[in-house]
Design a protein around this motif. Sequence first.
Motif, PDB file in Angstrom:
ATOM      1  N   ARG A  97       5.610  21.479 -42.755  1.00  0.00           N
ATOM      2  CA  ARG A  97       5.991  22.827 -43.179  1.00  0.00           C
ATOM      3  C   ARG A  97       5.444  23.111 -44.588  1.00  0.00           C
ATOM      4  O   ARG A  97       4.875  24.161 -44.850  1.00  0.00           O
ATOM      5  N   ASP A  98       5.639  22.141 -45.471  1.00  0.00           N
ATOM      6  CA  ASP A  98       5.134  22.275 -46.835  1.00  0.00           C
ATOM      7  C   ASP A  98       3.606  22.421 -46.827  1.00  0.00           C
ATOM      8  O   ASP A  98       3.042  23.278 -47.512  1.00  0.00           O
ATOM      9  N   ALA A  99       2.957  21.582 -46.009  1.00  0.00           N
ATOM     10  CA  ALA A  99       1.492  21.589 -45.933  1.00  0.00           C
ATOM     11  C   ALA A  99       0.990  22.935 -45.418  1.00  0.00           C
ATOM     12  O   ALA A  99      -0.053  23.430 -45.857  1.00  0.00           O
ATOM     13  N   CYS A 100       1.717  23.537 -44.487  1.00  0.00           N
ATOM     14  CA  CYS A 100       1.326  24.843 -43.965  1.00  0.00           C
ATOM     15  C   CYS A 100       1.377  25.889 -45.072  1.00  0.00           C
ATOM     16  O   CYS A 100       0.520  26.782 -45.139  1.00  0.00           O
ATOM     17  N   GLY A 101       2.370  25.772 -45.949  1.00  0.00           N
ATOM     18  CA  GLY A 101       2.464  26.688 -47.082  1.00  0.00           C
ATOM     19  C   GLY A 101       1.232  26.570 -47.971  1.00  0.00           C
ATOM     20  O   GLY A 101       0.670  27.577 -48.423  1.00  0.00           O
ATOM     21  N   SER A 110      -8.899  22.486 -46.195  1.00  0.00           N
ATOM     22  CA  SER A 110      -8.267  21.812 -45.078  1.00  0.00           C
ATOM     23  C   SER A 110      -7.091  20.997 -45.645  1.00  0.00           C
ATOM     24  O   SER A 110      -7.159  20.499 -46.763  1.00  0.00           O
ATOM     25  N   VAL A 111      -6.008  20.925 -44.900  1.00  0.00           N
ATOM     26  CA  VAL A 111      -4.827  20.214 -45.384  1.00  0.00           C
ATOM     27  C   VAL A 111      -4.476  19.109 -44.387  1.00  0.00           C
ATOM     28  O   VAL A 111      -4.221  19.381 -43.218  1.00  0.00           O
ATOM     29  N   ALA A 112      -4.495  17.856 -44.867  1.00  0.00           N
ATOM     30  CA  ALA A 112      -4.257  16.716 -43.983  1.00  0.00           C
ATOM     31  C   ALA A 112      -2.814  16.237 -44.076  1.00  0.00           C
ATOM     32  O   ALA A 112      -2.236  16.188 -45.160  1.00  0.00           O
ATOM     33  N   VAL A 113      -2.245  15.899 -42.924  1.00  0.00           N
ATOM     34  CA  VAL A 113      -0.871  15.409 -42.855  1.00  0.00           C
ATOM     35  C   VAL A 113      -0.870  14.095 -42.067  1.00  0.00           C
ATOM     36  O   VAL A 113      -1.512  13.992 -41.021  1.00  0.00           O
ATOM     37  N   ASN A 114      -0.181  13.090 -42.593  1.00  0.00           N
ATOM     38  CA  ASN A 114      -0.091  11.795 -41.907  1.00  0.00           C
ATOM     39  C   ASN A 114       0.978  11.830 -40.822  1.00  0.00           C
ATOM     40  O   ASN A 114       2.104  12.263 -41.068  1.00  0.00           O
ATOM     41  N   ILE A 115       0.609  11.365 -39.640  1.00  0.00           N
ATOM     42  CA  ILE A 115       1.571  11.287 -38.546  1.00  0.00           C
ATOM     43  C   ILE A 115       1.766   9.818 -38.209  1.00  0.00           C
ATOM     44  O   ILE A 115       0.791   9.081 -38.015  1.00  0.00           O
ATOM     45  N   VAL A 133       3.606  25.052 -37.071  1.00  0.00           N
ATOM     46  CA  VAL A 133       2.460  25.789 -37.595  1.00  0.00           C
ATOM     47  C   VAL A 133       2.598  27.278 -37.254  1.00  0.00           C
ATOM     48  O   VAL A 133       2.375  28.147 -38.095  1.00  0.00           O
ATOM     49  N   ARG A 134       3.015  27.566 -36.015  1.00  0.00           N
ATOM     50  CA  ARG A 134       3.221  28.970 -35.610  1.00  0.00           C
ATOM     51  C   ARG A 134       4.273  29.644 -36.478  1.00  0.00           C
ATOM     52  O   ARG A 134       4.052  30.738 -36.990  1.00  0.00           O
ATOM     53  N   GLU A 135       5.426  28.963 -36.638  1.00  0.00           N
ATOM     54  CA  GLU A 135       6.530  29.544 -37.424  1.00  0.00           C
ATOM     55  C   GLU A 135       6.091  29.918 -38.825  1.00  0.00           C
ATOM     56  O   GLU A 135       6.507  30.935 -39.368  1.00  0.00           O
ATOM     57  N   ARG A 139      -2.786  28.464 -39.767  1.00  0.00           N
ATOM     58  CA  ARG A 139      -3.711  28.251 -38.655  1.00  0.00           C
ATOM     59  C   ARG A 139      -3.881  26.755 -38.431  1.00  0.00           C
ATOM     60  O   ARG A 139      -4.163  26.011 -39.364  1.00  0.00           O
ATOM     61  N   ALA A 140      -3.724  26.325 -37.185  1.00  0.00           N
ATOM     62  CA  ALA A 140      -3.886  24.901 -36.871  1.00  0.00           C
ATOM     63  C   ALA A 140      -5.276  24.412 -37.266  1.00  0.00           C
ATOM     64  O   ALA A 140      -5.454  23.249 -37.630  1.00  0.00           O
TER      65      ALA A 140
END
Length: 277
Positions: A97-101, A110-115, A133-135, A139-140
């Motif tokens: 959520r933070d990364a989407c912001g 581009s914003v990378a997130v560790n899963i 991402v939708r909420e 953009r994915a």
Amino acid sequence: RVKAEGRDGYRFFAPDMDESVKLRREIEEDLRAAITREDELCVHYQPQMDGSGGGVIGVEALLRWRHPRRGSLAPAAFVKVAEESGLIGPLTRRVLRDACGVAIAWPGLSVAVNISPVQFRSRTLAAELIAIVRETGARAQQIELEVTESVLLDNDEVVHSTLSALRRAGFRIALDDFGTGYSSLSYLSKFKVDKIKIDRSFIQRLGEADDAAAIVHAVVRLGHAMGLVVTAEGVETGLQHAFLKHAGCNEMQGFLFSEAVPAAALRRLLGRLEQAA
Ligand code: C2E
Ligand code: MG
Ligand code: MG
Ligand code: MG
């Protein structure tokens, strides 16, 4: 299990085990509480540079925990506990959520997130990430998901369909810490990814060990032959940078450019990095 250590083993190990069990339980409880609060868990962002070391092309989200008694904690101190206690899901949702912001604030990055590999056991992972991402309205296509090779070891239908669903939704997939897992090259053809991130351990040994240089060259060539982007992580010195640039590495990340900083500090940092380029 404790008794299986034998009598001496039992007596020797028991106090230590008690301590670590207690610590683990405490971290788990504190983490459960921290997730419901605003200020304790925060996401920092480390810049990713293009191959020439010039422009910033993206950032990687890295979790930090300002623990009320233990001070600032790195993920090594709590991600494993989160994985074992079912808290990794809520943690990741928060980071994403933070990364989407950040992605929305910086449309060109581009914003990378560790899963965590553990999360790939869930059949609902792709749907959850897509929903967040939708909420947020991001953009994915701007979000990159970093997974480690161990995910690919579970060569089952769940991992396969999750990765495909995520890529169909527009996410890019990066293989993190490449070269350290029990990787088999066959996984690279079985599971479609977009990027490989050469593990820091190889980068750190550049200039010290010939094999590290050979491995880096080979991984860059392999990646390019497969149409993948190749990133180097943990770039700390100008020499490493020069080597990687010459080797044709597409992207670089490391303390040479910057460590991870709070989102609020990104504007200044990115300005400074662009100017230096
Ligand atoms: P990673 O995904 O491979 O992230 C890179 C780690 O290397 C980060 O450590 C970063 O601060 C560090 N690093 C970057 N450049 C350099 C450098 O030049 N030299 C050195 N020595 N280190 C560098 P960090 O933030 O402590 O994270 C460690 C690991 O914890 C990450 O490795 C990742 O696997 C995990 N992690 C971090 N944030 C999250 C998260 O939100 N979710 C999950 N599931 N795991 C996370
Ligand atoms: Mg990573
Ligand atoms: Mg990594
Ligand atoms: Mg790593």
